[in-house]
Design an enzyme around this catalytic site. Structure first.
Site, PDB file in Angstrom:
ATOM      1  N   ARG A  80      -0.355  16.025  -9.672  1.00 41.22           N
ATOM      2  CA  ARG A  80      -1.540  15.180  -9.880  1.00 41.22           C
ATOM      3  C   ARG A  80      -2.696  15.867 -10.611  1.00 41.22           C
ATOM      4  O   ARG A  80      -3.272  15.265 -11.518  1.00 41.22           O
ATOM      5  CB  ARG A  80      -2.030  14.567  -8.554  1.00 41.22           C
ATOM      6  N   CYS A 134       4.610  28.460 -16.371  1.00 40.22           N
ATOM      7  CA  CYS A 134       4.227  28.932 -17.713  1.00 40.22           C
ATOM      8  C   CYS A 134       3.618  27.802 -18.545  1.00 40.22           C
ATOM      9  O   CYS A 134       4.167  27.399 -19.569  1.00 40.22           O
ATOM     10  CB  CYS A 134       5.445  29.510 -18.417  1.00 40.22           C
ATOM     11  N   GLU A 135       2.539  27.263 -18.074  1.00 42.38           N
ATOM     12  CA  GLU A 135       1.807  26.190 -18.755  1.00 42.38           C
ATOM     13  C   GLU A 135       0.339  26.387 -18.434  1.00 42.38           C
ATOM     14  O   GLU A 135      -0.015  26.590 -17.269  1.00 42.38           O
ATOM     15  CB  GLU A 135       2.184  24.806 -18.189  1.00 42.38           C
ATOM     16  N   PRO A 142       0.822  -1.209   0.000  1.00 41.58           N
ATOM     17  CA  PRO A 142       0.000   0.000   0.000  1.00 41.58           C
ATOM     18  C   PRO A 142       0.857   1.261   0.000  1.00 41.58           C
ATOM     19  O   PRO A 142       1.897   1.315   0.659  1.00 41.58           O
ATOM     20  CB  PRO A 142      -0.775  -0.111   1.317  1.00 41.58           C
ATOM     21  N   GLY A 143       0.445   2.259  -0.740  1.00 41.69           N
ATOM     22  CA  GLY A 143       1.132   3.550  -0.731  1.00 41.69           C
ATOM     23  C   GLY A 143       0.151   4.650  -0.364  1.00 41.69           C
ATOM     24  O   GLY A 143       0.110   5.146   0.755  1.00 41.69           O
ATOM     25  N   ARG A 144      -0.712   4.957  -1.338  1.00 43.17           N
ATOM     26  CA  ARG A 144      -1.681   6.042  -1.185  1.00 43.17           C
ATOM     27  C   ARG A 144      -2.531   5.915   0.081  1.00 43.17           C
ATOM     28  O   ARG A 144      -2.764   6.904   0.779  1.00 43.17           O
ATOM     29  CB  ARG A 144      -2.594   6.025  -2.415  1.00 43.17           C
ATOM     30  N   TYR A 164      -3.294  13.845 -14.026  1.00 46.56           N
ATOM     31  CA  TYR A 164      -4.447  12.929 -14.004  1.00 46.56           C
ATOM     32  C   TYR A 164      -5.786  13.664 -13.938  1.00 46.56           C
ATOM     33  O   TYR A 164      -6.806  13.028 -13.672  1.00 46.56           O
ATOM     34  CB  TYR A 164      -4.403  12.022 -12.769  1.00 46.56           C
ATOM     35  N   TYR A 177       2.220  10.750  -3.647  1.00 47.30           N
ATOM     36  CA  TYR A 177       2.451  11.211  -5.022  1.00 47.30           C
ATOM     37  C   TYR A 177       2.403  12.741  -5.090  1.00 47.30           C
ATOM     38  O   TYR A 177       1.941  13.317  -6.081  1.00 47.30           O
ATOM     39  CB  TYR A 177       1.462  10.559  -6.005  1.00 47.30           C
TER      40      TYR A 177
HETATM   41  C1  LIG Z   1       2.735   2.415  -7.184  1.00 47.27           C
HETATM   42  C2  LIG Z   1       2.808   1.004  -6.761  1.00 47.27           C
HETATM   43  C3  LIG Z   1       2.258   0.581  -5.554  1.00 47.27           C
HETATM   44  C4  LIG Z   1       1.480   1.491  -4.641  1.00 47.27           C
HETATM   45  O1  LIG Z   1       0.260   1.843  -5.170  1.00 47.27           O
HETATM   46  P1  LIG Z   1      -0.819   2.638  -4.285  1.00 47.27           P
HETATM   47  O2  LIG Z   1      -1.930   2.861  -5.212  1.00 47.27           O
HETATM   48  O3  LIG Z   1      -0.178   3.901  -3.839  1.00 47.27           O
HETATM   49  O4  LIG Z   1      -1.191   1.769  -3.136  1.00 47.27           O
HETATM   50  C5  LIG Z   1       2.432  -0.739  -5.185  1.00 47.27           C
HETATM   51  N1  LIG Z   1       3.110  -1.610  -5.964  1.00 47.27           N
HETATM   52  C6  LIG Z   1       3.640  -1.233  -7.150  1.00 47.27           C
HETATM   53  C7  LIG Z   1       4.377  -2.221  -7.964  1.00 47.27           C
HETATM   54  C8  LIG Z   1       3.518   0.075  -7.590  1.00 47.27           C
HETATM   55  O5  LIG Z   1       4.039   0.438  -8.763  1.00 47.27           O
END
Ligand SMILES: *Cc1c(COP(=O)(O)O)cnc(C)c1O
Length: 424
Positions: A312, A342-343, A274-276, A316, A371
């Site tokens: 972001r 400048c975009e 997990p990241g986000r 996106y 991110y």
């Molecule tokens: C970016 C990424 C994650 C994390 O994704 P989240 O949406 O932030 O949880 C995990 N594994 C891989 C391989 C990634 O590229």
């Protein structure tokens, strides 16, 4: 749940007024809440408490040493996608055997570094990479633990740029070819297939895509074990979404229940990346309003943070709530909140209803902890911003704002140009 809230119309991070931090460090800056990061990690981890699991925080979401150290102290592992992230992870004290390495384009030097460190597993994304890892392991006298990153061809229902598990995406190896990859792994002398991996995308707000991907993976695990491979780890990647605006993503408990149920009695250790979901709502970007520019067609609020600080919205068309650091109780307007770059793609919010700010007011761009800083750049020779972490009533700068000297560090003007310059 996060620890950014209002008291008497003033935005606080935990027990610190955000305006106080802005006075001390200037703007723009990223601000993280320690309690929120901890809470999110613990909620995710405890959702899987019934299972053997390793929760590897995805470094690319937020790789600041303070954030990594906090998560390492809570027992997290780390998901990396580059040699630089390996370096950061080791600096933050992650034991190498809690690090997994994903990514379609691992270079030889990066593979060597990961082999030397002794990471838990390479998530391999092509046959060429598998052969390369085998050769490098042979050269270093090691056996490389690998998983094949399988592309299960499921639609995660998210933005095309963050969908990764469709056949048309560059990631992973499709189901049929993955059998070939595992057969190759079995035959190569310096790799050992210990796991199976997938990561189908990011900001996924439903359980179904995960469940579908997992069903495919579990069928494959059976085949692989029949082939005589001792598959121990099932890496489900990351991807669980968060609430930026109106989204209602599943709670980690619901997500975990689906995964644990599908893996059943397979005796696999789960790896999650997990990241986000850990960092996203644990951070904000604080910016100052430079100018109100009320044109004929639109009202532009020009802020001192732009797409180089938070990409972001531009990349996106992502939604981030924009909250005043102090509510004035005044009228609302519909405005584009834009940066100084400048975009025309440089915006933080479009056609957004916000309280009309006065020049000099502070704005909080919410849900910017993942991110955010990591995707920043020096475009337009703008300085990378400061990062701050709050803990209760206390805050500390965890990364100082760059200086102009940092901008030109490492640059040289070639001798043939400087010689010419002196002749003039
Ligand atoms: C970016 C990424 C994650 C994390 O994704 P989240 O949406 O932030 O949880 C995990 N594994 C891989 C391989 C990634 O590229």
């Amino acid at each position: 749940m996060h620890h950014f809230h209002y008291r008497d119309n003033h935005l606080f991070c935990e027990d610190v007024p955000v305006s106080q931090i802005a006075e001390a460090v200037g703007t723009p800056f990223y601000l993280y809440s320690r309690a929120t990061l901890e809470r999110h990690f613990k909620a995710f981890e405890s959702a899987f408490s019934g299972a053997r699991r390793l929760i590897c925080f995805s470094a690319k979401a937020n790789s600041s040493l303070a954030v990594l150290t906090l998560l390492r102290n809570l027992g997290a592992g780390l998901d990396i996608v580059s040699g630089g992230e390996l370096y950061r992870g080791l600096c933050a004290g992650f034991p190498a055997d809690r690090i997994v390495y994903s990514g379609v384009g691992k270079r030889v030097d990066e593979i060597d570094e990961a082999l030397a460190a002794g990471i838990r597993m390479f998530n391999v994304e092509s046959l060429g990479e598998l052969r390369c890892i085998d050769q490098r392991a042979a050269a270093l006298g090691k056996t490389a633990p690998v998983a094949i990153r399988v592309n299960p061809d499921v639609d995660p229902g998210t933005h095309p740029y963050i969908s990764t598990g469709l056949k048309k995406n560059k990631f992973g190896i499709d189901m049929e070819t993955s059998l070939e990859a595992y057969a190759l792994a079995r035959d190569l002398p310096h790799v050992e297939a210990v796991g199976i991996d997938c990561h189908i995308g990011s900001q996924i707000t439903q359980v179904a895509p995960f469940r579908d991907a997992l069903a495919s993976l579990m069928t494959l695990v059976v085949r692989l074990r029949e082939m005589g491979l001792a598959i121990r780890y099932l890496d489900m990647g990351g991807g669980l979404g968060i609430t930026y605006g109106q989204e209602a993503p599943p709670h980690p408990d619901e997500y975990a229940r689906a995964i644990v149920a599908a893996t059943g009695d397979s005796d696999l250790e789960l790896i999650l990346e997990p990241g986000r979901v850990i960092a996203g709502n644990a951070g904000i970007l604080v910016s100052r309003v430079l100018y109100n520019k009320a044109g004929m067609a639109k009202h532009f609020v020009v802020a001192d943070a732009g797409m180089n600080d938070l990409l972001r919205p531009t990349l996106y068309q992502a939604y981030h709530a924009i909250s005043p650091v102090r509510y004035r109780g005044g009228k609302t307007i519909v405005a584009d909140v834009v940066g100084p770059i400048c975009e025309s793609g440089d915006f933080l919010a479009l056609d957004r209803t916000i309280e009309a700010p006065v020049e000099g007011d502070l704005l909080a761009v919410m849900s910017a902890g993942a991110y955010g800083f990591t995707m920043g750049s020096n475009y337009c020779s703008r300085l990378r911003v400061a990062e701050v972490m709050a803990d209760g009533g206390h805050f500390e700068v965890i990364r100082s704002r760059q200086t102009y000297g940092d901008l030109t560090a490492g640059e040289t003007v070639p001798s043939f140009l400087s010689a010419g310059a002196t002749k003039i």
